[in-house]
Design a protein around this motif. Sequence first.
Motif, PDB file in Angstrom:
ATOM      1  N   ILE A 135      -6.028  10.558   0.402  1.00 35.96           N
ATOM      2  CA  ILE A 135      -5.492   9.835  -0.480  1.00 35.96           C
ATOM      3  C   ILE A 135      -5.939   8.764  -0.712  1.00 35.96           C
ATOM      4  O   ILE A 135      -6.684   8.128  -0.529  1.00 35.96           O
ATOM      5  N   ILE A 136      -5.501   8.900  -2.011  1.00 32.10           N
ATOM      6  CA  ILE A 136      -6.663   7.950  -3.098  1.00 32.10           C
ATOM      7  C   ILE A 136      -5.434   6.792  -3.177  1.00 32.10           C
ATOM      8  O   ILE A 136      -4.525   6.200  -3.385  1.00 32.10           O
ATOM      9  N   VAL A 137      -6.247   5.673  -3.279  1.00 30.35           N
ATOM     10  CA  VAL A 137      -5.837   4.010  -3.255  1.00 30.35           C
ATOM     11  C   VAL A 137      -5.929   3.720  -4.254  1.00 30.35           C
ATOM     12  O   VAL A 137      -6.546   2.897  -5.097  1.00 30.35           O
ATOM     13  N   SER A 138      -4.608   2.782  -4.871  1.00 28.75           N
ATOM     14  CA  SER A 138      -4.522   2.329  -6.427  1.00 28.75           C
ATOM     15  C   SER A 138      -3.390   1.003  -5.936  1.00 28.75           C
ATOM     16  O   SER A 138      -2.415   1.901  -4.683  1.00 28.75           O
TER      17      SER A 138
ATOM     18  N   ASN B 171       2.570  14.623   0.151  1.00 30.41           N
ATOM     19  CA  ASN B 171       2.829  14.333   1.863  1.00 30.41           C
ATOM     20  C   ASN B 171       3.193  12.940   1.873  1.00 30.41           C
ATOM     21  O   ASN B 171       3.715  12.803   2.463  1.00 30.41           O
ATOM     22  N   MET B 172       2.736  12.083   1.552  1.00 34.71           N
ATOM     23  CA  MET B 172       2.674  10.712   2.088  1.00 34.71           C
ATOM     24  C   MET B 172       4.095  10.676   1.098  1.00 34.71           C
ATOM     25  O   MET B 172       4.837   9.856   1.916  1.00 34.71           O
TER      26      MET B 172
ATOM     27  N   VAL C  84      -2.565   4.337   9.544  1.00 35.23           N
ATOM     28  CA  VAL C  84      -1.615   3.429   9.540  1.00 35.23           C
ATOM     29  C   VAL C  84      -0.174   3.256   8.953  1.00 35.23           C
ATOM     30  O   VAL C  84       0.728   3.298   9.775  1.00 35.23           O
ATOM     31  N   LEU C  85      -0.014   3.491   7.834  1.00 34.99           N
ATOM     32  CA  LEU C  85       1.649   4.514   7.028  1.00 34.99           C
ATOM     33  C   LEU C  85       2.230   5.117   7.917  1.00 34.99           C
ATOM     34  O   LEU C  85       3.444   4.890   8.341  1.00 34.99           O
TER      35      LEU C  85
ATOM     36  N   MET D  98       0.722  -1.371  -0.191  1.00 35.02           N
ATOM     37  CA  MET D  98       0.104  -0.322   0.490  1.00 35.02           C
ATOM     38  C   MET D  98       1.187   1.083  -0.424  1.00 35.02           C
ATOM     39  O   MET D  98       0.516   2.362  -0.550  1.00 35.02           O
ATOM     40  N   MET D  99       1.785   0.972   0.652  1.00 36.60           N
ATOM     41  CA  MET D  99       2.522   2.739   0.742  1.00 36.60           C
ATOM     42  C   MET D  99       3.209   2.860  -0.974  1.00 36.60           C
ATOM     43  O   MET D  99       3.323   4.562  -0.782  1.00 36.60           O
ATOM     44  N   SER D 100       4.170   2.709  -1.374  1.00 34.83           N
ATOM     45  CA  SER D 100       4.240   3.249  -2.333  1.00 34.83           C
ATOM     46  C   SER D 100       2.605   3.868  -3.118  1.00 34.83           C
ATOM     47  O   SER D 100       2.787   4.564  -3.746  1.00 34.83           O
ATOM     48  N   SER D 101       1.596   2.711  -3.406  1.00 38.43           N
ATOM     49  CA  SER D 101       0.134   3.266  -3.973  1.00 38.43           C
ATOM     50  C   SER D 101      -0.139   4.440  -3.500  1.00 38.43           C
ATOM     51  O   SER D 101      -0.148   5.598  -4.031  1.00 38.43           O
ATOM     52  N   MET D 102      -0.300   4.508  -2.672  1.00 40.73           N
ATOM     53  CA  MET D 102      -0.785   5.701  -1.765  1.00 40.73           C
ATOM     54  C   MET D 102       0.053   7.027  -1.578  1.00 40.73           C
ATOM     55  O   MET D 102       0.074   7.907  -2.109  1.00 40.73           O
ATOM     56  N   ALA D 103       1.364   6.825  -1.973  1.00 40.60           N
ATOM     57  CA  ALA D 103       2.492   7.620  -1.900  1.00 40.60           C
ATOM     58  C   ALA D 103       2.376   8.773  -3.254  1.00 40.60           C
ATOM     59  O   ALA D 103       2.586   9.999  -3.498  1.00 40.60           O
TER      60      ALA D 103
END
Length: 320
Positions: free
Chosen positions: A307-310, A181-182, A219-220, A171-176
Motif C-alpha cells: 500500500i502506498i500511503v497518501s 484489496n484494501m 492495523v486497519l 488513513m483508511m480512505s487514502s490507503m484504499a
Amino acid sequence: MNTYSTPAYGSGSYGGGGGGGSGYQSCMQMCAASYGAPTMASSTWSSPPATTTVAGGSSGMTHTVIVAPTQGVLRYVPFAINASVGDTVAFIWNANNHTVTKSSQLAICNKTEDIPFTSGEQNKSFVFTQTVNDTNATFFYCGTPGHCQKGMFGIINPPNAAGSSGAVSSMMSSMASNSSNMTAMVKYAQMMTAGDPMAATWGGNIDMSSMPASSYQYVLENVMYTRTFLAANPETLSADGSVNLSDAGTTPLMVPKDITVAASNSSTGTSTPGYGSPTSASAGTTSTSSPSPTLKGGARSLGPSSIIVSFVAVSLAFVL
C-alpha cells in the motif's frame, strides 16, 4: 478452566527476577509446567471469574480480550482497549496455539525486554491476566510463528490522534485509494456495519503515525475486523461506545469471517460470506472498553505492505 496471572507491568516494579532475565524465564517455565492448558472440543469460551487475583492486587475493572475468536481467525477482539491504572486485562483463548506477548510499537512482532510479559503458547479456554500500572501504549502480539506477521497483534491504551492525518479515520480512505484489496475490505466492513454508526467508526482515532509503515495495513485490518464483530454482536456495544461482554450472557456470539476474505474474493470475483457459525459465550461479569476520543496516549517486522500511503481526509469520524 486454567488461569494464569502474572505480575503487573508498567511503571511499577517487576517481581519475577528482572526484565527478561533468567529469573523471569524460570518463573514462566515453572508456571507453564504447572498450568498446562487442555484442548477442548466444546465451542464455548469461558470468562474469568468476577475477581481475578494478580500479583500486587487489583481494585479496578476487568477488560476482556478474546484471543482468536475462532480457529483460523488470527485476531484479538477487540483490537484495542482503554484501561486505567489498577485495571486488569483478561485474555481468554477461544482457539488453540496462540500466545500473548508484550512487544514495542516499533518492533511489533518482537518480544520486548522492557518489563516483559508472555503467556507462552496456550490453547482454548486458557486465561492470562495482566494488571495495568500506567497508561502508556502497550503493544502485544501472538508469538506463534507467522501469526503476528499476518496481523495478530493488539494494543492497550492506543495513542490518540483525533482529527489528524495519522488517525485511522484519515488513513483508511487514502490507503484504499492505492490498493484494490484494501478497497474491497473497506467496502465489506462498511456493508457489515451499515446501520450501526458506533460499530462503523470504532477505533477511528487510533494514531498510526508512530507505528512502522509495514504495520499500517494490518492495523486497519484489525480495526475493521473489530468493527464487523461489534456489528454482528450489537448487544456487546454499549451506548457510551464501550464493549461490554457481560451483556452477551448466554447469547451465542456471531463470529464474522476474517476481513481478508473480502480481499481474496475480490481477486476471484466471488461473493464474500458474512459470518461463520455462532460461538456460544458465557461472558460472566467482565467487560472491555473500546477506544474513545480521550484515548491515552527491529529484528523482525510485519509482512510487507504493497500500500502506498497518501494522506486524504475522510468522513469516517470516531463516534462514541
